[in-house]
Design an enzyme around this catalytic site. Sequence first.
Site, PDB file in Angstrom:
ATOM      1  N   ARG A 138      38.142  32.979  32.309  1.00 43.61           N
ATOM      2  CA  ARG A 138      38.787  31.971  31.478  1.00 43.61           C
ATOM      3  C   ARG A 138      38.969  30.662  32.246  1.00 43.61           C
ATOM      4  O   ARG A 138      39.149  30.644  33.445  1.00 43.61           O
ATOM      5  CB  ARG A 138      40.137  32.530  31.011  1.00 43.61           C
ATOM      6  N   LYS A 154      46.002  42.576  38.369  1.00 42.20           N
ATOM      7  CA  LYS A 154      44.989  42.435  37.320  1.00 42.20           C
ATOM      8  C   LYS A 154      43.942  43.531  37.425  1.00 42.20           C
ATOM      9  O   LYS A 154      43.310  43.714  38.461  1.00 42.20           O
ATOM     10  CB  LYS A 154      44.322  41.060  37.405  1.00 42.20           C
ATOM     11  N   ARG A 185      52.186  31.868  34.619  1.00 49.40           N
ATOM     12  CA  ARG A 185      52.495  32.603  35.841  1.00 49.40           C
ATOM     13  C   ARG A 185      53.884  33.213  35.724  1.00 49.40           C
ATOM     14  O   ARG A 185      54.776  32.636  35.109  1.00 49.40           O
ATOM     15  CB  ARG A 185      52.429  31.684  37.070  1.00 49.40           C
TER      16      ARG A 185
END
Length: 337
Positions: A125, A190, A326
Amino acid sequence: MTTASDNDHDRALLQRLAEGPCSGPHLAALLGVGRAGVWKRIQGLRKAGLTIDAAPGQGYRLQQPIEWLAADRIGSMLAPANARRLERLEVVWEIDSTNSELLRRTSDAHCEVLFAERQLAGRGRRGRDWVTPLGAQLAFSLRRRFDHGIGALAGLSLAVGVAVADGLAAAGYPQIGLKWPNDLMVDGRKLGGILIELGGEYAGPARVVIGIGINLALPPVPVTAIDQPWIDLRQLDSSRALARNKIAAALLDALLPALDQFEAEGLAPFQARWHARDVLRGREVTVIGEGPGYVGVALGIADNGALRVRHAGGERLHHGGEVSVRTAAPRQPDRAA
């Protein structure tokens, strides 16, 4: 420059090593090259992130066994209804980007899927690189036609995220959280991501390419380029082998009917499942990308898939292409009953 012959040699060598240790002379005979050629191939594969040991009297062996992807094996494990939804299922050894390849194609296929063992120019992204070491991820793209146009696709990345998390749960990994708008997370790290690219008309037929990357067993060296904490499926359960083809089929079995449902009903049927896995809701977040950025509290998603954030001036809505978010310390997502 990597040639088709190089890829064929790498594939043949690794398929043989997947069966067990093999001597240098045997590999040389298999590939039709000299011992120096085998050494060159082994060194190149080590640079690509594979750990290949060499032991006197045993030859070369893969430190971690790898099940290579095969289109026929994935297809045979799909539910019959989902197999019928696919007009093309393909696995390639190496490519620049599965998304780029499907965007280049002019096929009229309603739905097709492309897996790659290795991407040389994978994209994430907001223009970020997506690191894809050889055999260490599931990296694939799905190209599908949506007849109601780009205007009807708000929230598609969220529905895809729910479907992918459901597919991983079906494959034995139920602990996946979702971070708006397109990240798969476990304990603040992630696991994977989703990139959706569109073409077509606002109200007419749209061509959508959905790119998905999931960390399976990342090597320590190539992933130094990843700029955030990461995790892979091997860390979630090191007691079992990674059945890559089975995981691929489980993802498609969840994703293909979900896309049909999204086209018919929009985001609404997916919202409760998103909320159950939302790792941002109720947490303090920093929103980056609009002006100087600001700090607020994430409130979940709106009906159109936008992120709701409460801050000192009230509530703001953010759409997927506009900002990055974040967080502070990780929080376990709530689980649906």
